[in-house]
Design a protein around this motif. Structure first.
Motif, PDB file in Angstrom:
ATOM      1  N   UNK A 171       0.813  -1.220   0.000  1.00 41.03           N
ATOM      2  CA  UNK A 171       0.000   0.000   0.000  1.00 41.03           C
ATOM      3  C   UNK A 171       0.844   1.267   0.000  1.00 41.03           C
ATOM      4  N   UNK A 172       2.140   1.158   0.250  1.00 37.34           N
ATOM      5  CA  UNK A 172       2.981   2.358   0.200  1.00 37.34           C
ATOM      6  C   UNK A 172       3.944   2.355  -0.994  1.00 37.34           C
ATOM      7  N   UNK A 173       3.746   1.446  -1.930  1.00 35.55           N
ATOM      8  CA  UNK A 173       4.574   1.455  -3.145  1.00 35.55           C
ATOM      9  C   UNK A 173       4.286   2.708  -3.973  1.00 35.55           C
ATOM     10  N   UNK A 174       5.347   3.280  -4.511  1.00 32.19           N
ATOM     11  CA  UNK A 174       5.254   4.416  -5.429  1.00 32.19           C
ATOM     12  C   UNK A 174       6.178   4.113  -6.598  1.00 32.19           C
ATOM     13  N   UNK A 175       5.578   3.836  -7.743  1.00 33.68           N
ATOM     14  CA  UNK A 175       6.312   3.288  -8.877  1.00 33.68           C
ATOM     15  C   UNK A 175       6.261   4.251 -10.057  1.00 33.68           C
ATOM     16  N   UNK A 176       7.415   4.496 -10.679  1.00 35.39           N
ATOM     17  CA  UNK A 176       7.436   5.407 -11.832  1.00 35.39           C
ATOM     18  C   UNK A 176       8.733   5.266 -12.600  1.00 35.39           C
ATOM     19  N   UNK A 177       8.669   5.729 -13.851  1.00 29.10           N
ATOM     20  CA  UNK A 177       9.857   5.936 -14.683  1.00 29.10           C
ATOM     21  C   UNK A 177       9.899   7.432 -14.992  1.00 29.10           C
ATOM     22  N   UNK A 178      10.494   8.243 -14.111  1.00 26.36           N
ATOM     23  CA  UNK A 178      10.392   9.716 -14.224  1.00 26.36           C
ATOM     24  C   UNK A 178      11.534  10.386 -14.980  1.00 26.36           C
ATOM     25  N   UNK A 179      12.202   9.651 -15.856  1.00 24.17           N
ATOM     26  CA  UNK A 179      13.460  10.151 -16.427  1.00 24.17           C
ATOM     27  C   UNK A 179      13.322  11.410 -17.262  1.00 24.17           C
ATOM     28  N   UNK A 180      12.185  11.607 -17.942  1.00 21.99           N
ATOM     29  CA  UNK A 180      12.080  12.814 -18.777  1.00 21.99           C
ATOM     30  C   UNK A 180      12.160  14.077 -17.924  1.00 21.99           C
ATOM     31  N   UNK A 181      11.910  13.936 -16.638  1.00 25.75           N
ATOM     32  CA  UNK A 181      12.006  15.089 -15.734  1.00 25.75           C
ATOM     33  C   UNK A 181      13.444  15.568 -15.602  1.00 25.75           C
ATOM     34  N   UNK A 182      14.421  14.662 -15.804  1.00 23.61           N
ATOM     35  CA  UNK A 182      15.830  15.057 -15.710  1.00 23.61           C
ATOM     36  C   UNK A 182      16.517  15.018 -17.072  1.00 23.61           C
ATOM     37  N   UNK A 183      15.742  15.111 -18.139  1.00 21.23           N
ATOM     38  CA  UNK A 183      16.363  15.152 -19.459  1.00 21.23           C
ATOM     39  C   UNK A 183      16.957  13.827 -19.883  1.00 21.23           C
ATOM     40  N   UNK A 233       0.169  20.244 -19.094  1.00 23.72           N
ATOM     41  CA  UNK A 233       1.010  21.164 -18.324  1.00 23.72           C
ATOM     42  C   UNK A 233       2.226  20.438 -17.749  1.00 23.72           C
ATOM     43  N   UNK A 234       2.036  19.197 -17.297  1.00 22.85           N
ATOM     44  CA  UNK A 234       3.164  18.407 -16.808  1.00 22.85           C
ATOM     45  C   UNK A 234       4.174  18.147 -17.921  1.00 22.85           C
ATOM     46  N   UNK A 235       3.688  17.768 -19.090  1.00 21.26           N
ATOM     47  CA  UNK A 235       4.586  17.493 -20.206  1.00 21.26           C
ATOM     48  C   UNK A 235       5.378  18.733 -20.602  1.00 21.26           C
ATOM     49  N   UNK A 236       4.783  19.886 -20.460  1.00 16.23           N
ATOM     50  CA  UNK A 236       5.481  21.142 -20.805  1.00 16.23           C
ATOM     51  C   UNK A 236       6.665  21.413 -19.876  1.00 16.23           C
ATOM     52  N   UNK A 237       6.721  20.748 -18.720  1.00 16.19           N
ATOM     53  CA  UNK A 237       7.855  20.955 -17.817  1.00 16.19           C
ATOM     54  C   UNK A 237       9.010  20.007 -18.118  1.00 16.19           C
ATOM     55  N   UNK A 238       8.782  18.988 -18.923  1.00 18.59           N
ATOM     56  CA  UNK A 238       9.810  17.980 -19.218  1.00 18.59           C
ATOM     57  C   UNK A 238      10.715  18.466 -20.353  1.00 18.59           C
ATOM     58  N   UNK A 239      11.830  17.773 -20.530  1.00 19.72           N
ATOM     59  CA  UNK A 239      12.739  18.102 -21.630  1.00 19.72           C
ATOM     60  C   UNK A 239      12.032  17.859 -22.960  1.00 19.72           C
ATOM     61  N   UNK A 240      11.797  18.901 -23.747  1.00 16.31           N
ATOM     62  CA  UNK A 240      11.126  18.685 -25.035  1.00 16.31           C
ATOM     63  C   UNK A 240      11.857  17.683 -25.929  1.00 16.31           C
ATOM     64  N   UNK A 241      13.173  17.801 -25.986  1.00 18.09           N
ATOM     65  CA  UNK A 241      13.946  16.892 -26.828  1.00 18.09           C
ATOM     66  C   UNK A 241      13.784  15.450 -26.361  1.00 18.09           C
ATOM     67  N   UNK A 242      13.890  15.239 -25.051  1.00 19.22           N
ATOM     68  CA  UNK A 242      13.835  13.866 -24.560  1.00 19.22           C
ATOM     69  C   UNK A 242      12.423  13.301 -24.578  1.00 19.22           C
ATOM     70  N   UNK A 243      11.405  14.149 -24.601  1.00 21.43           N
ATOM     71  CA  UNK A 243      10.054  13.640 -24.843  1.00 21.43           C
ATOM     72  C   UNK A 243       9.973  13.015 -26.233  1.00 21.43           C
ATOM     73  N   UNK A 244      10.528  13.694 -27.215  1.00 24.92           N
ATOM     74  CA  UNK A 244      10.524  13.164 -28.584  1.00 24.92           C
ATOM     75  C   UNK A 244      11.341  11.876 -28.675  1.00 24.92           C
TER      76      UNK A 244
END
Length: 375
Positions: free
Chosen positions: A145-157, A275-286
């Motif tokens: 119940x306390x697991x928090x799972x993600x692949x948040x890499x686009x946040x750091x380019x 709005x969240x996507x606009x905060x990520x690295x545009x290049x790395x989103x592509x």
């Protein structure tokens, strides 16, 4: 518990072999949420290889030490990913250990996916990035119940590596694109619904489950897996929220099309997602969207080789000083101003040639650092 310690070159990875046939691994860097260092990757790899063909080890289980008030506990945080401050320092210093880290981490991910005997991951607490790499190849993935799972890499380019393209692309519909691009955090029951976990256990039960694994004389690895699987719960909710919208928007052909449609929607969820996507690295989103869609038809070895090409370019294509990844880590974890200066700055300003450059391997096939990985 009748166990014998297994020699490990690192106190950050504890390994023990039980008389009943279990190999038990504990990530022991709780003060850093068990973020992986090169030393830890090497220690886990050595232990896993030692046990892989040892008939006395019938199954392997892995967990992470957690922090509690006044000390530490045997659960609570699985693994928050790679040590991104090390990435930043090593990139700017031109340290060869950075290349070694990714080569050896991806080889470890491959080993886990292809292990040949049950490998069980207790994914309590934070499970992100490299933690997903240690768990998604498991034969049984346990959340709480306390697991928090993600692949948040686009946040750091960066992009969702450690086999992220492989396991995200194989999720139903376009959920993989959504999780890869946004880095959205899933709770434990959501992870089961998404296909990124196999069942849940209450946090309070974890010590007893682990103890039973250690104390029992197991006939074979399948008996281990059958017993634990029978102890797990399935969530009442078996469908993720907004799945219809996710499949609609994230099945569109490009990042620009996805964001444009999200922003034009009347849905509050869609506009917040844009709005969240606009905060990520545009290049790395592509790059990430291209990665996931290529990976959908790739075998594991080829997909990890593609990721090794991508991560090389993340630090070297432009040079460390102008790397999106170095800048993203600076903003999040070094200066902590949370204001990355992405270049190009807008999703709409990314050219196709800029994206494709990341997919050109810098190595001939025979010289690739992961040339030995089977498909």
């Amino acid at each position: 518990m009748n166990t014998a310690a297994t020699a490990s070159p690192s106190e950050l990875v504890l390994a023990e072999r039980t008389a009943g046939g279990m190999g038990l691994i504990t990530l022991n860097r709780p003060q850093a949420l068990n973020a992986l260092s090169l030393e830890m990757v090497r220690a886990i790899t050595q232990v896993m290889r030692d046990w892989q063909h040892d008939a006395s080890v019938k199954a392997v289980a892995i967990r992470g030490m957690g922090k509690v008030e006044g000390g530490f506990a045997p659960f609570g945080a699985f693994c928050a990913g790679g040590d991104i401050r090390f990435f930043h320092q090593a990139a700017l210093a031109g340290d060869d250990a950075l290349a070694a880290f990714f080569t050896e981490e991806y080889a470890l991910n491959h080993l886990i996916h292809t292990y040949g005997k049950p490998y069980i991951a207790f994914m309590d607490g934070i499970v992100m990035g490299g933690g997903m790499g240690l768990s998604q190849g498991a034969s049984l993935r346990v959340v709480t119940e306390r697991s928090k799972m993600a692949m948040p890499e686009t946040r750091i380019g960066l992009f969702p590596d450690v086999g992220g393209g492989y396991f995200l692309s194989r999720l139903p519909g376009h959920l993989g694109e959504y999780l890869a691009l946004t880095g959205h955090v899933l709770k434990g029951d959501e992870a089961v619904a998404a296909g990124l976990a196999d069942g849940a256990a209450d946090v309070a039960r974890l010590p007893a489950l682990w103890q039973h694994l250690a104390d029992t004389d197991w006939s074979d690895g399948q008996a281990v897996q059958r017993w634990l699987k029978a102890e797990l719960q399935q969530p009442v909710q078996d469908r993720l929220a907004h799945l219809g919208e996710i499949n609609h928007f994230f099945g569109l052909p490009s990042v620009a099309a996805i964001v444009s449609a999200l922003e034009a929607s009347d849905s509050a969820w869609a506009r917040e997602t844009a709005a969240e996507l606009r905060t990520r690295s545009p290049l790395m989103l592509h790059v990430t969207l291209e990665q996931v869609r290529r990976a959908r038809s790739m075998p594991l070895g080829d997909e990890l080789r593609m990721e090794r090409d991508l991560v090389h370019h993340c630090f070297h294509l432009r040079g460390a000083q102008t790397s999106e990844t170095v800048e993203g880590i600076r903003a999040l974890a070094v200066d902590k101003d949370h204001s990355p200066r992405w270049s190009p700055a807008r999703i709409e300003d990314i050219g196709a040639d800029e994206v494709q450059a990341y997919f050109a391997s810098p190595w001939a096939a025979a010289q690739h650092p992961l040339a030995g990985l089977a498909n």
